[in-house]
Design an enzyme around this catalytic site. Structure first.
Site, PDB file in Angstrom:
ATOM      1  N   ARG A  86     -25.261  -2.167   6.755  1.00  0.00           N
ATOM      2  CA  ARG A  86     -25.108  -3.405   6.606  1.00  0.00           C
ATOM      3  C   ARG A  86     -25.277  -4.222   7.836  1.00  0.00           C
ATOM      4  O   ARG A  86     -25.313  -5.456   8.018  1.00  0.00           O
ATOM      5  CB  ARG A  86     -23.518  -3.508   6.309  1.00  0.00           C
ATOM      6  CG  ARG A  86     -22.916  -2.755   5.209  1.00  0.00           C
ATOM      7  CD  ARG A  86     -21.636  -2.407   4.966  1.00  0.00           C
ATOM      8  NE  ARG A  86     -20.667  -3.302   4.840  1.00  0.00           N
ATOM      9  CZ  ARG A  86     -19.983  -3.765   3.798  1.00  0.00           C
ATOM     10  NH1 ARG A  86     -20.257  -3.508   2.725  1.00  0.00           N
ATOM     11  NH2 ARG A  86     -19.262  -5.078   3.763  1.00  0.00           N
ATOM     12  N   LYS A 126       0.900  -1.261  -0.051  1.00  0.00           N
ATOM     13  CA  LYS A 126      -0.071   0.096   0.008  1.00  0.00           C
ATOM     14  C   LYS A 126       0.811   1.350  -0.192  1.00  0.00           C
ATOM     15  O   LYS A 126       1.869   1.218   0.832  1.00  0.00           O
ATOM     16  CB  LYS A 126      -1.054   0.170   1.227  1.00  0.00           C
ATOM     17  CG  LYS A 126      -1.986   1.158   1.205  1.00  0.00           C
ATOM     18  CD  LYS A 126      -3.253   0.762   2.293  1.00  0.00           C
ATOM     19  CE  LYS A 126      -4.126   1.747   2.157  1.00  0.00           C
ATOM     20  NZ  LYS A 126      -5.390   1.617   3.060  1.00  0.00           N
ATOM     21  N   GLU A 139     -19.100  -5.201   9.694  1.00  0.00           N
ATOM     22  CA  GLU A 139     -20.204  -4.250  10.518  1.00  0.00           C
ATOM     23  C   GLU A 139     -21.087  -5.078  11.257  1.00  0.00           C
ATOM     24  O   GLU A 139     -21.426  -4.778  12.481  1.00  0.00           O
ATOM     25  CB  GLU A 139     -20.643  -3.148   9.643  1.00  0.00           C
ATOM     26  CG  GLU A 139     -19.859  -2.288   9.292  1.00  0.00           C
ATOM     27  CD  GLU A 139     -19.116  -2.595   8.014  1.00  0.00           C
ATOM     28  OE1 GLU A 139     -18.128  -1.742   7.638  1.00  0.00           O
ATOM     29  OE2 GLU A 139     -19.125  -3.682   7.637  1.00  0.00           O
TER      30      GLU A 139
END
Length: 632
Positions: free
Chosen positions: A404, A288, A376
């Site tokens: 969600r 990343k 979640e």
């Protein structure tokens, strides 16, 4: 950025231009793409580190596959900037995330190369499988479909539901796992640890591929035999390597891990496996922030760093001293303060410890804060399990992502009225991240659910007091919504005192019009009334900060209804079914018929842009409030 300075990239408008290049030229394309992204984001902030990490994968995909006829389905769309630049949007990439400019995440409404909406994580496998099945049924049997999942999204439950179906449905789907060991913060959980250890010998993959091609050419490898041979080779490999492969255990061919930041290798592997039949997973390790040293060293900070000097890597932050704190920081500091005096308080976050400032408590009390990854629904139900047996979880989920966990909040929290405090950060319009991230629907969605208390603080003092109130005995399931960004009080620390549930505050007297607000938008109401008082001294406007949308303050509403025939409600949430609707319902149920004008978000998805711009578009800015009060 001056696009004329770009060599190869300046000649690429669409992927067909990219495919005219030789493979030897691709590393230079990747280098120029990185430079373009860094230069553009240094002045127009966005998601930097994720897009830098996936440059080679992006180039290789558009080079090997015939996009847009072949489908690339992106997961967590903040990794798709290189994709945007290569698909006809390079010249206007400078408008990314700006009002009326390029959307913050891929969207089919913007480009045919964007195959699906991807603002939330973990949906790519399910979507891509649906597209692969549709291709078979609509005469596009030669279409390739690729799902690109990464940035921690493999920890989401939907990803596993998709994998389960991939393994049992006829398809030729290719899943690319962009494995950078990160989401926004460091990725967590058993799947991430498993991926770190997972390995397959490259020579083995090459031999197996050659063998399968030879068997197929001789007619020995029909679908049934292929599945049987696949199971046999998977078993042999597991025995030899002493390693179980969860993907191959589901009859999904696994290849990797390979270096996802080596464009030559990615192109080679994609060409080898492109036309293989059956579902496949290509595991690619990436870094990343790849190619920009500051981002490589601090990927979390550089996930969305704001403006910066591309040469020095210095982030260009203005002097923040003397400014009110962010609501999220008040939450984080207050949570730690309460946890110090109540050892039953714990924190739960789905991969957002820094984003919601729960890292403040995590640093001092790491054993009492749980980052559950991008999950979640699990975050909500996990919190319920702890609450059932004596703990007081503060479960912090961004409002848009809490959608969600809707069933979990109802089924696992509300039915038993468990003492879980759901703190919905980023409620209301969030700005440049756009419609996938606006916290527009939490009030309307949660208001009908029994046993819930739903509140929104107007300022930092109110947030602290609501948090304190929520953890007191007997409060049950408690929802506190607050926005992204700063509050209004520089002296934000205050005593932690209980607020009586279901009570509002009268902030100013009036005789002509009553304005009822919920949450921080009440500060705009105060400014609007101040200006109206100067402009129209004869207009006496009262203001009530209702604080709670469930339960409403019935005593206050009765007082208002008996005194005022004109009422304006203001909320930073969807107008249909929201706070204003609750006031209308109460008035009707109790026999009152005042004229009520409701200000809130319209019945459409609000675009991206600066928060102030979006408030104006939605009609909840100061000027809109003034006009509504004056016109009613």
């Amino acid at each position: 950025m001056d696009k004329t300075k770009l060599g190869l990239l300046g000649k690429i408008k669409y992927p067909e231009d990219l495919r005219r290049l030789s493979t030897a030229e691709l590393p230079e394309v990747c280098s120029e793409l990185r430079q373009d992204i860094v230069d553009e984001l240094s002045v127009n902030p966005g998601h930097l580190a994720s897009s830098l990490g996936v440059v080679e994968i992006t180039v290789a995909l558009h080079y090997v596959f015939n996009t847009p006829d072949d489908r690339i389905v992106w997961d967590v769309g903040h990794q798709a900037y290189a994709h945007k630049i290569l698909t006809g949007r390079g010249d206007v990439f400078c408008t990314n995330r700006k009002l009326h400019g390029l959307r913050p995440f891929p969207s089919p409404e913007e480009s045919e190369y964007d195959t699906f909406t991807c603002g939330h994580a973990s949906n790519s496998i399910s979507v891509a499988l649906g597209m692969a099945v549709a291709a078979r049924h609509t005469g596009h049997g030669n279409r390739h479909v690729v799902a690109v999942i990464g940035d921690g999204a493999m920890s989401g439950g939907l990803a596993f539901e998709g994998l389960n179906n991939v393994s049992s449905s006829p398809n030729d789907l290719l899943i690319i796992l962009n494995d950078n060991d990160m989401s926004i913060d460091r990725a967590v959980g058993g799947m991430e640890k498993y991926l770190l250890a997972l390995d397959t010998n490259e020579m083995y993959n090459r031999l197996r591929l050659k063998a399968s091609r030879w068997l197929h050419s001789k007619g020995y490898l029909n679908a049934d035999r292929r599945n049987g041979i696949l199971r046999l080779t998977n078993a042999l490999k597991s025995a030899i390597s002493h390693q179980q492969n969860v993907f191959e255990g589901m009859n999904i061919r696994y290849f990797g891990p390979f270096d996802g930041n080596d464009v030559d290798e990615v192109v080679r592997v994609l060409r080898q496996i492109k036309d293989m039949r059956g579902p496949k997973l290509l595991h690619l390790h990436t870094t990343k922030g790849k190619g920009y040293k500051p981002a490589e060293k601090a990927a979390t900070v550089w996930h969305a760093p704001g403006k910066f000097d591309p040469e020095t890597g210095e982030r260009l932050t203005s002097d923040q001293s003397g400014l009110p704190p962010k609501f999220q920081d008040v939450f984080g500091e207050t949570l730690l303060e309460m946890a110090r005096s109540n050892d039953r308080i714990v924190g739960v976050t789905p991969a957002m410890p820094t984003g919601c400032s729960m890292n403040i408590m995590m640093k001092e009390m790491p054993d009492r804060v749980f980052d559950v990854g991008i999950a979640e629904g699990h975050a909500a139900t996990f919190s319920c399990g702890m609450a059932k047996d004596g703990l007081i979880p503060f479960c912090n989920i961004y409002s848009a992502f809490a959608q969600r966990a809707y069933d979990n909040i109802i089924h696992d929290a509300a039915i038993l009225n468990l003492p879980v405090v759901f703190c919905l950060d980023r409620a209301g319009l969030v700005g440049e991240d756009g419609p996938t991230h606006h916290g527009a629907f939490d009030i309307a969605a949660l208001r009908p659910v029994p046993n819930l208390t739903i509140a929104s603080p107007m300022n930092e003092h109110e947030l602290r007091r609501l948090m304190y109130t929520a953890q007191l005995p007997g409060k049950g399931t408690f929802v506190i919504r607050y926005p992204r960004g700063r509050g209004v009080l520089t002296d934000w620390r205050c005593p932690l005192e209980e607020i009586e549930v279901g009570t509002g505050r009268k902030l100013r007297e009036g005789t002509d019009v009553a304005v009822l607000s919920l949450g921080p938008v009440g500060n705009d109401v105060e400014q609007a009334i101040d200006e109206l008082a100067a402009e129209q001294p004869s207009l006496a406007v009262a203001h009530y900060d209702m604080r709670f949308v469930k339960p409403l303050d019935g005593n206050m509403l009765r007082e208002i209804a008996q005194k005022f025939k004109r009422i304006v409600t203001v909320e930073d949430g969807i107008r249909a079914g929201g706070f204003g609707s609750a006031v209308l319902e109460w008035m009707s149920d109790n026999g009152f018929c005042p004229k009520i004008v409701r200000l809130g978000l319209p019945d459409k998805f609000v675009e991206h842009g600066a928060v102030a711009e979006l408030h104006k578009i939605a009609g909840i800015d100061k000027e809109s409030i003034k006009k509504a009060v004056a016109d009613i």
